[in-house]
Design a protein around this motif. Structure first.
Motif, PDB file in Angstrom:
ATOM      1  N   GLN B 608      -8.922  -7.702  -0.371  1.00  0.00           N
ATOM      2  CA  GLN B 608      -7.851  -6.744  -0.091  1.00  0.00           C
ATOM      3  C   GLN B 608      -7.541  -6.792   1.387  1.00  0.00           C
ATOM      4  N   ASN B 633       3.570  -4.620  -4.327  1.00  0.00           N
ATOM      5  CA  ASN B 633       2.283  -5.262  -4.612  1.00  0.00           C
ATOM      6  C   ASN B 633       2.477  -6.749  -4.412  1.00  0.00           C
ATOM      7  N   THR B 661      -7.441  -4.454 -11.469  1.00  0.00           N
ATOM      8  CA  THR B 661      -6.266  -3.607 -11.235  1.00  0.00           C
ATOM      9  C   THR B 661      -5.325  -3.772 -12.421  1.00  0.00           C
ATOM     10  N   VAL B 664      -1.049  -3.707 -12.857  1.00  0.00           N
ATOM     11  CA  VAL B 664      -0.335  -3.985 -11.606  1.00  0.00           C
ATOM     12  C   VAL B 664       0.032  -5.462 -11.569  1.00  0.00           C
ATOM     13  N   PHE B 666       1.427  -8.568  -9.217  1.00  0.00           N
ATOM     14  CA  PHE B 666       1.547  -8.943  -7.800  1.00  0.00           C
ATOM     15  C   PHE B 666       2.495 -10.120  -7.650  1.00  0.00           C
ATOM     16  N   GLN B 691      -4.869  -9.653  -1.456  1.00  0.00           N
ATOM     17  CA  GLN B 691      -4.024  -8.650  -2.132  1.00  0.00           C
ATOM     18  C   GLN B 691      -3.567  -7.569  -1.182  1.00  0.00           C
ATOM     19  N   MET B 693      -1.528  -3.712  -1.652  1.00  0.00           N
ATOM     20  CA  MET B 693      -0.849  -2.750  -2.534  1.00  0.00           C
ATOM     21  C   MET B 693      -0.352  -1.585  -1.695  1.00  0.00           C
ATOM     22  N   ARG B 694       0.893  -1.203  -1.892  1.00  0.00           N
ATOM     23  CA  ARG B 694       1.396  -0.072  -1.127  1.00  0.00           C
ATOM     24  C   ARG B 694       0.635   1.186  -1.529  1.00  0.00           C
ATOM     25  N   ARG B 696      -2.472   2.159  -2.154  1.00  0.00           N
ATOM     26  CA  ARG B 696      -3.828   1.633  -2.072  1.00  0.00           C
ATOM     27  C   ARG B 696      -4.862   2.631  -2.539  1.00  0.00           C
TER      28      ARG B 696
END
Lengths: 110, 877
Positions: B608, B633, B661, B664, B666, B691, B693-694, B696
């Motif tokens: 991440q 994402n 996840t 989701v 990406f 990765q 992710m907005r 998070r």
């Protein structure tokens, strides 16, 4: 002198003890006596005699003390202890049996 | 019995007995002389004849003594006395031999005590040898290369219920909590344990009581046990009286304090500051598919690891049948706790033991050389003793006794040396080895030291004893008992010994050299990212203060902003796991492609990140772009991932989904160069995906901060920037990336330090050995040299003569050394990295070093040889 014969350790011990059954004796005397009673077969040198005497003394079969000899020389005399005396008898018996057995073995023709 | 008494008496009355025998023989001679005299010889002739009859008095005394009881012991005593006298007469020799042997024995003792304490001693834990760690064996397709995995609650409970191999099985897990109530908030890791854990190892609290089954209520009874050091630092060591700790805002009553002796550095669970009960609910107990816990068991007495393993295999098979979804492919394996701890260093410790064995051999060869020289110098003494009737066995035995005497002294000195060395390097060892505190000079080590001293002594006396031959007696006596060519007789032996020393030294040098190059390679391998000037630290925010992902994201975003504002900081970003450490691997799928036939069979490493991570580590972007805050994402993949999963196609614009996840999707927005993701010495690139992710869910991340210059000056400001953001969230694990890289090479550097030290000592010893051989050679051939010089040989020619004399055994030794080192190749292989075992440069360097040493060793003898006054030498004969 007749040819020297190999003398086994145990045999020498026996001869020494045998000599001492008569009377206490010093080293040279024992050597002389053995020569006599074996009719000259064994002439025991000091190199064999004294180690054997030391061994017998440590085993407790003979005991030693210093004293004047027959011609006044200071010598170390050995004599049999009670244990030694007992041992002599046993050894002599064994030896006689062995000697007889070997004698028969050598005589046997079949 | 009488013999025994006589034996003891003889021990002390030797000389008296001799005198008595002499007196008896004198008396005998007198009687014999009397007898001869009475037969008619003159007194003089009689006495001479009597003396002949008696023979040699000394010889007869010897024979009487030989017949005495305890002769062996008595001769030993006389050998000892003789030996001690001889050694005291030549203190230089004694010190030299003892010194050399002490060096070898001391080094061996030190290394063996490490091996004994770390590898051989059972754990200092009650039932230490029965403790085993039990792991899951995960399905190989989902988790390639991983053999030990955490355990799930439901599986643990089934194992416990169904197996008979264990006295008990306990389970524990770790969790991060924020500790408050003190001057500042601290982020700590605590352990939740099943209550039987303490009982399993017979632990006894110092204060209060242990956790028990009652405490283990669903939801977690709010009780805890604490460690001694925690108690001391937090509560000042006062009596236990209802105090509590506040974890994540909740008070936990402290019911017990463990004693200081409970903390064994070997086993992490004992080093925890706080233990709480598991507090599993029924729902927790039913969890089978999430594996987060650690299991420790105590084997039933008499049950072997193999037997327990087989039983667990059978149970796992049953469970897979009963719960196919969660348990298919999940097996079990166990490892003795002790093995788990020491296995990483087992190999290198054993190799080091072998290396120090070489050093010991070299030291013995050196000692042997010295003894040989001295023995050859005493040939006349030996000859006389032989003439007096000493048997060869007797002479050899006396030599061995004398050598063992020196070895005994050397052994004691070596023990002392070892002790000093271990004390001096205690802290160093602690950093390098597990169980360093268990290293001590205990009974086993002392016993081995004695054995080593005896072996070294026997080895050292071997050569000289073989050479000590009364066969040379006649020659020696005939040659006038002066300086003889006896030196030449021993020349082969000494050259051989020096050759052995050189060979073994080369092997050690080669090993050290290869290792040095490996360490250098490792430190200079390109990790794929820029490690200099990067500061890293972690923060784990408390769930209670930051309950929503939004609040946590806000915290971390604020943190990054503040860091970027610190002068001296050029970039700041976040990552869940730093490179050069193990991290997460996840199964994934590519949208639009058919799912793989075997579920979860496609996997890659997942990290991440936050935008700017690649800039912070200067990882080059190959195609596309970095993730940024506008992406919902997005992922950036590594080149190897692109190659492996999109061969010939463009991954950018594609979409991926990941197991951890769910739901989701990406977008792949960029491709970066591969880095050495998990360790410096793996050559294969791991396909990696980064990765972003907005929304998070993170609660713990590591900050990666690039500074303009060395991080040290910027660190305090950077850390306070974060702490000012929220003083209750603790910063931990602060280190620069350079420090972390160095830490990965630490084990190899440890091996290098030791092996290098041995190599240096070995070369020094070999040099000394060569020097002594050459010095003797010069002395032995002094006549020849004198003649040559008188006939017009130049200084250079004579020096050349001596140097060649020294180089010859060295060359032989080098050849043998190369063979030894080559045959040890497979063993060395495990130590090195980046080069083949037959690295020409290393061997050439080692050989050159030894040649140089041999030339240096030749200097003084050569100089002396060149400056011999020929007339003086020739006249002496």
């Amino acid at each position: 002198m007749p040819p020297q014969v190999e003398l086994l350790q145990g045999t020498l011990d026996l001869l020494i003890l045998r000599t001492l059954t008569l009377e206490p004796q010093h080293g040279w005397g024992i050597s002389r006596r053995i020569q006599q009673i074996t009719r000259g077969t064994f002439d025991v040198k000091p190199g064999s005699m004294f180690p054997a005497l030391k061994r017998l003394e440590e085993k407790g079969w003979i005991t030693a003390s210093w004293g004047p000899s027959e011609n006044g020389r200071r010598s170390k005399f050995y004599s049999l202890t009670a244990t030694g005396r007992r041992h002599v008898k046993h050894e002599v018996d064994t030896w006689r049996r062995i000697a007889a057995a070997i004698g028969w073995a050598l005589e046997a023709t079949r | 019995m009488n013999r025994l008494i006589a034996a003891v008496r003889n021990l002390f009355g030797g000389r008296r007995s001799d005198r008595e025998t002499e007196a008896e023989l004198e008396s005998y001679a007198e009687h014999a002389a009397d007898a001869y005299e009475s037969r008619g010889l003159s007194r003089a002739d009689a006495e001479r004849a009597a003396r002949l009859d008696v023979g040699g008095i000394a010889q007869v005394s010897e024979q009487v003594r030989d017949a005495s009881a305890g002769r062996a012991l008595e001769s030993l005593r006389r050998d000892l006395a003789y030996g001690i006298r001889g050694l005291r007469r030549s203190p230089g020799f004694t010190l030299a031999v003892a010194g050399v042997l002490a060096l070898g024995i001391g080094a061996t003792t030190a290394i063996f005590s490490i091996v004994s304490g770390v590898l051989l001693r059972p754990l200092p834990v009650p039932h230490g040898d029965q403790l085993v760690r039990v792991f899951h064996t995960p399905p190989p397709d989902s988790f390639p290369g991983i053999t030990r995995f955490s355990v799930s609650p439901a599986n643990f409970l089934d194992w416990k219920a169904r197996s008979h191999s264990f006295d008990d099985l306990a389970i524990y897990g770790f969790g991060g909590r924020t500790l408050t109530g003190g001057p500042r908030a601290e982020s700590i890791t605590i352990a939740h344990v099943s209550p039987n854990l303490f009982a399993m190892i017979d632990a006894v609290p110092a204060m209060g009581r242990l956790l028990n089954a009652d405490d283990d209520r669903p939801g977690g009874g709010r009780v805890a046990m604490v460690s001694w050091s925690f108690w001391q630092s937090r509560f000042g060591g006062v009596a236990l009286d209802g105090q509590s700790v506040i974890l994540d805002g909740e008070p936990y009553a402290i019911v017990g304090v463990m004693p200081a002796s409970f903390e064994w550095p070997v086993w992490s669970i004992t080093g925890m500051p706080i233990w709480t009960p598991l507090g599993w609910t029924d729902a927790d107990r039913a969890v089978r598919g999430n594996h987060n816990y650690n299991v420790i068991g105590r084997l039933r007495p008499g049950v072997s690891v193999a037997a327990a393993s087989a039983e667990l295999d059978a149970i796992s098979a049953d469970l897979a049948r009963e719960h196919p979804v969660e348990n298919t492919g999940w097996g079990a394996n166990l490892v003795r706790l002790q093995d788990l701890i020491v296995n990483p260093v087992r190999r290198s410790l054993l190799i080091l033991l072998g290396a120090v064995g070489f050093l010991l051999l070299i030291a013995s060869a050196n000692a042997s050389n010295l003894i040989l020289s001295r023995a050859l110098g005493r040939q006349k003494e030996v000859a006389i003793r032989a003439a007096l009737g000493a048997s060869r066995a007797r002479i050899i035995r006396q030599l061995i006794v004398e050598t063992l005497l020196v070895a005994a002294v050397a052994g004691a000195a070596g023990l002392g040396l070892a002790r000093l060395t271990l004390l001096a390097f205690a802290t160093y060892l602690k950093d390098q080895l597990p169980r360093a505190t268990d290293v001590a000079l205990d009974g086993r080590v002392v016993g081995v030291t004695i054995g080593v001293a005896v072996v070294a002594g026997l080895l050292a006396s071997l050569g000289p004893a073989i050479r000590a031959s009364p066969a040379g007696v006649q020659d020696t006596l005939k040659q006038g008992l002066g300086r003889t060519d006896a030196a030449s007789a021993g020349r082969l032996g000494r050259r051989l010994l020096v050759g052995v020393e050189v060979a073994l030294s080369l092997a050690l040098l080669a090993g050290a050299g290869l290792l040095a190059r490996s360490v250098w390679s490792l430190l200079h391998v390109d990790p794929g990212f820029e490690t200099a000037n990067v500061l890293t630290f972690s923060v784990g925010v408390s769930q209670s203060k930051y309950p929503t992902p939004g609040s946590r994201s806000a915290y971390f975003d604020d943190g990054l902003a503040r860091l970027r504002a610190v002068p001296g900081v050029t970039d700041a970003a976040l990552v869940d796991t730093l490179p050069l450490g193990p991290g997460s691997m996840q199964p994934f799928t590519i949208v639009g492609r058919a799912a793989p036939v075997v579920a979860d069979s496609l996997e890659l490493a997942v990290r991440q990140i936050s935008p700017g991570y690649f800039r912070a580590f200067r990882i080059p972007l190959v195609r596309g772009r970095d993730v940024d805050a506008h992406d919902a994402n997005a992922v950036v993949i590594s080149e190897s991932a692109a190659r492996t999963f999109w061969p010939g196609a463009d991954p950018i614009g594609q979409q991926m989904q990941f197991k951890f996840t769910p739901g989701v999707t990406f977008d792949v927005v960029g491709i970066v160069r591969d880095i050495r993701l998990e360790s410096l010495d793996s050559d294969n690139a791991m396909p990696t995906v980064y990765q972003w992710m907005r929304e998070r869910p993170w609660s713990a991340m590591t900050f990666v901060v690039r500074t303009a210059g060395p991080p040290a000056s910027v660190t305090p400001t950077a850390l306070s920037a974060i702490e000012d953001l929220d003083p209750n969230q603790a910063v931990r694990d602060v280190a620069t990336m350079t420090e972390r890289v160095a830490a990965t090479t630490a084990p190899r550097r440890f091996e290098l330090d030791l092996l290098g030290t041995f190599a240096v000592l070995a070369v020094a010893l070999a040099g000394i050995g060569l020097f002594s051989v050459l010095a003797h050679a010069v002395r032995g051939r002094s006549r020849e040299i004198a003649v040559r010089s008188a006939l017009g040989a130049s200084t250079a020619e004579i020096i050349g003569l001596v140097v060649v004399e020294g180089v010859k055994p060295t060359l032989g030794g080098l050849a043998a050394g190369l063979i030894i080192a080559w045959s040890l190749g497979p063993v060395l292989k495990t130590l090195i990295f980046g080069i083949g075992t037959f690295d020409l440069a290393t061997y050439a360097a080692g050989a050159t070093a030894l040649l140089v040493v041999s030339c240096v060793a030749a200097i003084v003898p050569a100089w002396r040889a060149a400056h011999l006054d020929p007339l003086k030498v020739l006249r002496e004969e």
